[in-house]
Scaffold this motif. Structure first.
Motif, PDB file in Angstrom:
ATOM      1  N   GLY A   1       0.797  -1.219   0.000  1.00 22.71           N
ATOM      2  CA  GLY A   1       0.000   0.000   0.000  1.00 22.71           C
ATOM      3  C   GLY A   1       0.832   1.272   0.000  1.00 22.71           C
ATOM      4  O   GLY A   1       0.340   2.334  -0.374  1.00 22.71           O
ATOM      5  N   SER A   2       2.097   1.166   0.425  1.00 25.27           N
ATOM      6  CA  SER A   2       2.942   2.359   0.479  1.00 25.27           C
ATOM      7  C   SER A   2       3.772   2.534  -0.794  1.00 25.27           C
ATOM      8  O   SER A   2       4.541   3.484  -0.909  1.00 25.27           O
ATOM      9  CB  SER A   2       3.878   2.290   1.701  1.00 25.27           C
ATOM     10  OG  SER A   2       4.904   1.352   1.457  1.00 25.27           O
ATOM     11  N   LEU A   3       3.640   1.602  -1.753  1.00 30.83           N
ATOM     12  CA  LEU A   3       4.416   1.700  -2.990  1.00 30.83           C
ATOM     13  C   LEU A   3       3.780   2.706  -3.941  1.00 30.83           C
ATOM     14  O   LEU A   3       2.592   3.016  -3.837  1.00 30.83           O
ATOM     15  CB  LEU A   3       4.467   0.334  -3.687  1.00 30.83           C
ATOM     16  CG  LEU A   3       5.110  -0.830  -2.945  1.00 30.83           C
ATOM     17  CD1 LEU A   3       5.010  -2.098  -3.787  1.00 30.83           C
ATOM     18  CD2 LEU A   3       6.565  -0.536  -2.625  1.00 30.83           C
ATOM     19  N   SER A   4       4.557   3.183  -4.885  1.00 32.69           N
ATOM     20  CA  SER A   4       3.996   4.039  -5.936  1.00 32.69           C
ATOM     21  C   SER A   4       3.176   3.168  -6.895  1.00 32.69           C
ATOM     22  O   SER A   4       3.280   1.939  -6.869  1.00 32.69           O
ATOM     23  CB  SER A   4       5.120   4.718  -6.696  1.00 32.69           C
ATOM     24  OG  SER A   4       5.755   3.777  -7.535  1.00 32.69           O
ATOM     25  N   GLY A   5       2.362   3.812  -7.724  1.00 35.37           N
ATOM     26  CA  GLY A   5       1.514   3.068  -8.652  1.00 35.37           C
ATOM     27  C   GLY A   5       2.309   2.137  -9.551  1.00 35.37           C
ATOM     28  O   GLY A   5       1.944   0.987  -9.758  1.00 35.37           O
ATOM     29  N   GLY A   6       3.434   2.635 -10.070  1.00 38.94           N
ATOM     30  CA  GLY A   6       4.255   1.825 -10.966  1.00 38.94           C
ATOM     31  C   GLY A   6       4.878   0.640 -10.237  1.00 38.94           C
ATOM     32  O   GLY A   6       4.954  -0.466 -10.783  1.00 38.94           O
ATOM     33  N   GLN A   7       5.306   0.881  -8.979  1.00 35.20           N
ATOM     34  CA  GLN A   7       5.890  -0.214  -8.200  1.00 35.20           C
ATOM     35  C   GLN A   7       4.845  -1.282  -7.892  1.00 35.20           C
ATOM     36  O   GLN A   7       5.114  -2.477  -7.929  1.00 35.20           O
ATOM     37  CB  GLN A   7       6.477   0.333  -6.896  1.00 35.20           C
ATOM     38  CG  GLN A   7       7.743   1.144  -7.104  1.00 35.20           C
ATOM     39  CD  GLN A   7       8.186   1.822  -5.825  1.00 35.20           C
ATOM     40  OE1 GLN A   7       7.371   2.208  -4.985  1.00 35.20           O
ATOM     41  NE2 GLN A   7       9.488   1.992  -5.662  1.00 35.20           N
ATOM     42  N   ARG A   8       3.618  -0.823  -7.600  1.00 41.89           N
ATOM     43  CA  ARG A   8       2.553  -1.762  -7.298  1.00 41.89           C
ATOM     44  C   ARG A   8       2.252  -2.639  -8.515  1.00 41.89           C
ATOM     45  O   ARG A   8       2.048  -3.840  -8.393  1.00 41.89           O
ATOM     46  CB  ARG A   8       1.301  -0.989  -6.895  1.00 41.89           C
ATOM     47  CG  ARG A   8       0.645  -1.560  -5.666  1.00 41.89           C
ATOM     48  CD  ARG A   8      -0.636  -0.845  -5.373  1.00 41.89           C
ATOM     49  NE  ARG A   8      -0.415   0.384  -4.619  1.00 41.89           N
ATOM     50  CZ  ARG A   8      -1.373   0.955  -3.881  1.00 41.89           C
ATOM     51  NH1 ARG A   8      -2.564   0.408  -3.832  1.00 41.89           N
ATOM     52  NH2 ARG A   8      -1.125   2.055  -3.227  1.00 41.89           N
ATOM     53  N   GLY A   9       2.259  -2.010  -9.678  1.00 41.70           N
ATOM     54  CA  GLY A   9       2.034  -2.767 -10.911  1.00 41.70           C
ATOM     55  C   GLY A   9       3.126  -3.810 -11.119  1.00 41.70           C
ATOM     56  O   GLY A   9       2.846  -4.935 -11.541  1.00 41.70           O
ATOM     57  N   ARG A  10       4.371  -3.433 -10.771  1.00 47.55           N
ATOM     58  CA  ARG A  10       5.471  -4.393 -10.931  1.00 47.55           C
ATOM     59  C   ARG A  10       5.369  -5.512  -9.905  1.00 47.55           C
ATOM     60  O   ARG A  10       5.716  -6.656 -10.190  1.00 47.55           O
ATOM     61  CB  ARG A  10       6.814  -3.682 -10.828  1.00 47.55           C
ATOM     62  CG  ARG A  10       7.222  -3.042 -12.152  1.00 47.55           C
ATOM     63  CD  ARG A  10       8.596  -2.433 -12.047  1.00 47.55           C
ATOM     64  NE  ARG A  10       8.560  -1.208 -11.255  1.00 47.55           N
ATOM     65  CZ  ARG A  10       9.545  -0.794 -10.475  1.00 47.55           C
ATOM     66  NH1 ARG A  10      10.648  -1.503 -10.376  1.00 47.55           N
ATOM     67  NH2 ARG A  10       9.435   0.328  -9.807  1.00 47.55           N
ATOM     68  N   ALA A  11       4.869  -5.199  -8.686  1.00 48.60           N
ATOM     69  CA  ALA A  11       4.659  -6.254  -7.680  1.00 48.60           C
ATOM     70  C   ALA A  11       3.642  -7.261  -8.215  1.00 48.60           C
ATOM     71  O   ALA A  11       3.804  -8.474  -8.068  1.00 48.60           O
ATOM     72  CB  ALA A  11       4.180  -5.650  -6.371  1.00 48.60           C
ATOM     73  N   SER A  12       2.598  -6.737  -8.876  1.00 39.72           N
ATOM     74  CA  SER A  12       1.569  -7.620  -9.436  1.00 39.72           C
ATOM     75  C   SER A  12       2.137  -8.461 -10.579  1.00 39.72           C
ATOM     76  O   SER A  12       1.817  -9.645 -10.720  1.00 39.72           O
ATOM     77  CB  SER A  12       0.405  -6.759  -9.917  1.00 39.72           C
ATOM     78  OG  SER A  12      -0.643  -7.547 -10.383  1.00 39.72           O
ATOM     79  N   LEU A  13       3.011  -7.829 -11.377  1.00 36.01           N
ATOM     80  CA  LEU A  13       3.685  -8.561 -12.451  1.00 36.01           C
ATOM     81  C   LEU A  13       4.568  -9.667 -11.869  1.00 36.01           C
ATOM     82  O   LEU A  13       4.625 -10.790 -12.399  1.00 36.01           O
ATOM     83  CB  LEU A  13       4.518  -7.581 -13.282  1.00 36.01           C
ATOM     84  CG  LEU A  13       5.437  -8.155 -14.356  1.00 36.01           C
ATOM     85  CD1 LEU A  13       4.619  -8.894 -15.409  1.00 36.01           C
ATOM     86  CD2 LEU A  13       6.260  -7.049 -15.006  1.00 36.01           C
ATOM     87  N   ALA A  14       5.250  -9.364 -10.750  1.00 35.77           N
ATOM     88  CA  ALA A  14       6.115 -10.356 -10.112  1.00 35.77           C
ATOM     89  C   ALA A  14       5.318 -11.599  -9.730  1.00 35.77           C
ATOM     90  O   ALA A  14       5.789 -12.727  -9.888  1.00 35.77           O
ATOM     91  CB  ALA A  14       6.793  -9.758  -8.880  1.00 35.77           C
ATOM     92  N   VAL A  15       4.083 -11.395  -9.232  1.00 31.52           N
ATOM     93  CA  VAL A  15       3.245 -12.545  -8.872  1.00 31.52           C
ATOM     94  C   VAL A  15       3.004 -13.421 -10.097  1.00 31.52           C
ATOM     95  O   VAL A  15       3.063 -14.654 -10.024  1.00 31.52           O
ATOM     96  CB  VAL A  15       1.897 -12.076  -8.277  1.00 31.52           C
ATOM     97  CG1 VAL A  15       0.997 -13.272  -7.984  1.00 31.52           C
ATOM     98  CG2 VAL A  15       2.116 -11.263  -7.012  1.00 31.52           C
ATOM     99  N   ALA A  16       2.760 -12.770 -11.257  1.00 31.40           N
ATOM    100  CA  ALA A  16       2.490 -13.532 -12.477  1.00 31.40           C
ATOM    101  C   ALA A  16       3.697 -14.365 -12.889  1.00 31.40           C
ATOM    102  O   ALA A  16       3.548 -15.401 -13.543  1.00 31.40           O
ATOM    103  CB  ALA A  16       2.088 -12.589 -13.605  1.00 31.40           C
ATOM    104  N   LEU A  17       4.912 -13.929 -12.510  1.00 31.22           N
ATOM    105  CA  LEU A  17       6.129 -14.642 -12.919  1.00 31.22           C
ATOM    106  C   LEU A  17       6.432 -15.847 -12.027  1.00 31.22           C
ATOM    107  O   LEU A  17       7.277 -16.681 -12.362  1.00 31.22           O
ATOM    108  CB  LEU A  17       7.331 -13.693 -12.888  1.00 31.22           C
ATOM    109  CG  LEU A  17       7.268 -12.472 -13.806  1.00 31.22           C
ATOM    110  CD1 LEU A  17       8.465 -11.564 -13.560  1.00 31.22           C
ATOM    111  CD2 LEU A  17       7.219 -12.898 -15.268  1.00 31.22           C
ATOM    112  N   LEU A  18       5.731 -15.951 -10.865  1.00 33.50           N
ATOM    113  CA  LEU A  18       5.999 -17.053  -9.933  1.00 33.50           C
ATOM    114  C   LEU A  18       5.722 -18.395 -10.596  1.00 33.50           C
ATOM    115  O   LEU A  18       4.758 -18.539 -11.345  1.00 33.50           O
ATOM    116  CB  LEU A  18       5.111 -16.915  -8.694  1.00 33.50           C
ATOM    117  CG  LEU A  18       5.454 -15.801  -7.701  1.00 33.50           C
ATOM    118  CD1 LEU A  18       4.310 -15.631  -6.708  1.00 33.50           C
ATOM    119  CD2 LEU A  18       6.750 -16.106  -6.971  1.00 33.50           C
ATOM    120  N   GLY A  19       6.548 -19.373 -10.306  1.00 34.38           N
ATOM    121  CA  GLY A  19       6.320 -20.719 -10.806  1.00 34.38           C
ATOM    122  C   GLY A  19       6.694 -20.908 -12.267  1.00 34.38           C
ATOM    123  O   GLY A  19       6.362 -21.929 -12.849  1.00 34.38           O
TER     124      GLY A  19
END
Lengths: 239, 243
Positions: A129-147
């Motif tokens: 919640g404390s990340l910038s919008g772009g960082q949050r989007g990259r966190a979501s992208l990171a989840v997609a890369l798992l596995g």
């Protein structure tokens, strides 16, 4: 069609009585970066949701990695990042990734790998919640890369990123494709089209163009893809 | 269903709560605060002893209903639910993960409230554990109903308003304000189909005598059955594929 990762045939999706997509047919070759482009509201997100199997389809077929879209066997094989970042704002980046890794049964070391991939290793202990919008989007992208999924479906992953990060992500996409991943990446800005191996351009819910960037340039005689797109729009409107 | 994923989900929900200490403090202390207030409103040990056991179930029921409906609504309206539905997670994994996490919170909440009540002079007879069990079941009932109704809310405004809609009628008809036998036929019939009535009955019986008799056991089973039913219906409202 051993070489196609995704194939749609005569796909039609109606929502609230209106056709969002009609007569959409295309194939996505494996191990490549595929751009899904088109103006806002042309049906990109609906098409990506249909590939993920979370969108009810009115008619037609979507086949993904040899199975009908939404097949339970696909749930470990596809990574998905929605347009709004699908991450928990009240967890740290690492906690969030650890949870999704546990759901996927991915090894714990995957968390560090994907954090490095999206350049968020320095933010791992910060609350999402404390990340910038772009960082949050990259966190979501990171989840997609798992596995290490075989197919990545990414809905506007580069929105709100500065040019350097955007460059980094596009080279990541190509590295993944070279390693055997198929990517479908949506965008509404044409200047990202040149980075794709293939382009699928949607307009008003139909396939407007399905070609390589070079093919599109050759067909229109324009070097700039944005101008090529406008040229195509003009040609079709005068017919 | 997969126990590892269920446990990971429960851990995730608890971790989310841990990052929100104010919510944790309120979850743990608000029922106790209300019970203390009640004690001083009556300023009479007998009247307090009459009402407190039932409210020991009602306050956690209300609090958990609110917390659960807002938390799950948030999961539905942010894209996290859509993402989870594309992953190898069973719908029951998600619902049971929530149930385990909030169940643990309920145990702590009710434990604190019961301790405070005992200190305020509540006589629990010999059945402290039965009272605790029923109160935790009440909290779980609130949580399960909150989970379920969140499916019918499209905004947090609506979710919050389901509290007066689903919870207050049960409170009015559960027999606390007026014995259920003295209500008109229609109201009595309504109170018969409301799970909170059985919870309040059970708490009344458990504090009146230390014995576990058939009537008390029936009440407890009805409440537990309603919890399971609401959880199952809640799982049914999670859709993998939407229009």
């Amino acid at each position: 069609m051993a070489n196609s990762a995704v194939a749609a045939t005569a796909l039609r999706i109606a929502r609230t009585g209106r056709d969002v997509l009609r007569d959409v047919s295309f194939t996505v070759p494996a191990c490549s970066v595929n751009g899904l482009l088109g103006p806002s509201g042309c049906g990109k997100t609906t098409l990506l949701r249909a590939i993920m199997g979370v969108q009810a389809v009115t008619a037609g077929v979507v086949e993904v990695l040899g199975h009908p879209a939404g097949h339970p066997g696909l749930r470990r094989r596809i990574g998905y990042a929605t347009q709004t970042p699908a991450v928990y704002a009240d967890l740290t980046v690492a906690e969030c990734l650890r949870y999704f890794a546990a759901v996927l049964g991915a090894p714990a070391t995957d968390v560090d790998r994907v954090l490095a991939d999206v350049d968020l290793a320095g933010q791992r202990d910060r609350l999402v919640g404390s990340l910038s919008g772009g960082q949050r989007g990259r966190a979501s992208l990171a989840v997609a890369l798992l596995g290490e999924p075989e197919l990545l479906v990414l809905d506007e992953p580069t929105v709100g990123l500065d040019p350097v990060l955007r460059e980094d992500l596009w080279s990541l996409f190509h590295r993944l494709a070279a390693a055997g991943t198929t990517l479908i990446v949506s965008s509404h800005v044409m200047d990202e089209a040149a980075r794709c191996d293939r382009l699928l351009i949607l307009r008003d819910g139909t396939v407007f163009a399905d070609d390589t960037p070079d093919g599109l340039r050759a067909a229109t005689g324009e070097t700039d893809l944005e101008r090529a797109f406008l040229q195509l729009v003009r040609e079709r409107e005068t017919v | 269903m997969n126990p590892t994923i269920t446990a990971a989900t429960a851990r995730r929900v608890l971790t989310q709560l841990r990052h929100d200490p104010r919510t944790v403090a309120m979850l743990l202390l608000v029922p106790s605060l209300l019970m203390s207030l009640l004690r001083f409103v009556f300023n009479d040990e007998r009247a307090f002893n009459h009402l407190a056991p039932a409210l020991l179930g009602v306050f956690p029921f209300v609090v958990m209903f609110l917390v659960a409906s807002v938390t799950t609504l948030r999961e539905r309206t942010t894209a996290t639910l859509e993402r989870l539905m594309t992953l190898p997670l069973g719908r029951l994994d998600l619902i049971l993960g929530y149930a385990i996490a909030f169940g643990l919170v309920a145990v702590a909440q009710v434990g604190v409230a019961t301790g405070v009540c005992a200190w305020l002079g509540l006589d629990l007879g010999g059945s402290l554990w039965t009272v605790l069990l029923i109160a935790v079941l009440d909290a779980l009932l609130g949580m399960a109903l909150g989970l379920l109704v969140s499916a019918f809310a499209t905004s947090e405004f609506q979710a919050i308003q389901f509290m007066p809609l689903f919870v207050l009628p049960q409170f009015l008809l559960c027999g606390l304000l007026q014995p259920r036998e003295q209500m008109s036929q229609v109201l009595h019939w309504l109170s018969d189909v409301m799970p909170l009535s059985y919870a309040v009955d059970a708490l009344g019986r458990a504090t009146a005598s230390a014995d576990m008799d058939a009537a008390l056991l029936t009440d407890i089973l009805v409440v537990a059955g309603c919890v399971l039913l609401a959880l199952a219906l809640g799982a049914g409202t999670l859709r993998r594929r939407t229009r």
